[in-house]
Write an enzyme that holds these catalytic residues in place. Structure first.
Site, PDB file in Angstrom:
ATOM      1  CB  CYS A   3       8.429 -10.009   9.294  1.00 47.42           C
ATOM      2  SG  CYS A   3       6.640  -9.952   9.476  1.00 47.42           S
ATOM      3  CE1 TYR A  14       5.670   2.907   0.379  1.00 43.94           C
ATOM      4  CE2 TYR A  14       7.653   3.100   1.707  1.00 43.94           C
ATOM      5  CZ  TYR A  14       6.999   3.269   0.499  1.00 43.94           C
ATOM      6  OH  TYR A  14       7.672   3.780  -0.566  1.00 43.94           O
ATOM      7  CG  ASN A  69      -2.011   0.956   1.185  1.00 47.78           C
ATOM      8  OD1 ASN A  69      -1.823   2.157   1.338  1.00 47.78           O
ATOM      9  ND2 ASN A  69      -3.196   0.451   0.924  1.00 47.78           N
ATOM     10  CD  GLU A 108       4.871 -14.581   5.666  1.00 48.57           C
ATOM     11  OE1 GLU A 108       4.585 -14.081   4.567  1.00 48.57           O
ATOM     12  OE2 GLU A 108       6.026 -14.640   6.100  1.00 48.57           O
TER      13      GLU A 108
END
Ligand code: THU
Length: 160
Positions: free
Chosen positions: A111, A67, A64, A74
């Site tokens: 992450c 951000y 987007n 996932e």
């Protein structure tokens, strides 16, 4: 003072060493990199979450212009699974990354926020979720999402 060593376990497999079931989930994660919306990073991530009933939910990172409003591949797959099949445990989660015209040689490492969501998914259903991280030179396999996040924060911790 006490020192603790937190250890974890993963295995790296060549493509032909994976089971048919594992290859099928990873193949969908690879395919899903084509559905990534990543005009800002150019980093295409695909995900596939296999449910206990055999259905495979598909995910891809969605970026987007603001951000932080985007979401990793996932989490799109796991949240879609939770929203559409809330009673189905997730048995496998595969992730693949594609950039500069090829899949990454080494697997992409999820992450921290995704690891937390993976753990909650596993906890929610009370069974292990196998995590497969695809890389051209080998696929890393974690028997459980907990192996990606050794010191965990789950619902019991909220009770103090
Ligand atoms: N990304 C994922 O979708 N999954 C990961 O495990 C790591 C990063 C995405 C987020 C962002 O769209 C792009 O990759 C670059 O960070």
């Amino acid at each position: 003072m006490k020192e603790y060593n937190l250890t974890t376990k993963m295995r790296s497999y060549q493509w032909d060493e994976l089971s048919d079931e594992q290859r099928a989930v990873v193949a969908i994660a690879k395919e899903q990199t084509e559905n990534s919306y990543c005009p800002y990073s150019g980093f295409h991530v695909g995900a596939a979450a296999k449910l206990a009933n055999g259905i495979i939910m598909r995910g891809a990172n969605q970026e987007n212009a603001a951000y932080p409003s985007g979401l990793c591949a996932e989490r799109t797959a796991l949240f879609a699974a939770g929203a559409q099949y809330p009673d189905q445990p997730v048995t496998h989660l595969a992730i693949a990354c594609f950039t500069d015209g090829h899949f990454t040689k080494e697997p992409g490492a999820p992450c921290g926020a995704c690891r937390q969501v993976m753990l909650e998914t596993e906890h929610r259903y009370g069974g292990k979720m196998e995590v497969l991280l695809y890389g051209e030179e080998g696929t890393y396999v974690f028997e459980s999402a907990a192996d990606l996040l050794p010191l965990i924060f789950v619902s019991e911790n909220l009770k103090g």
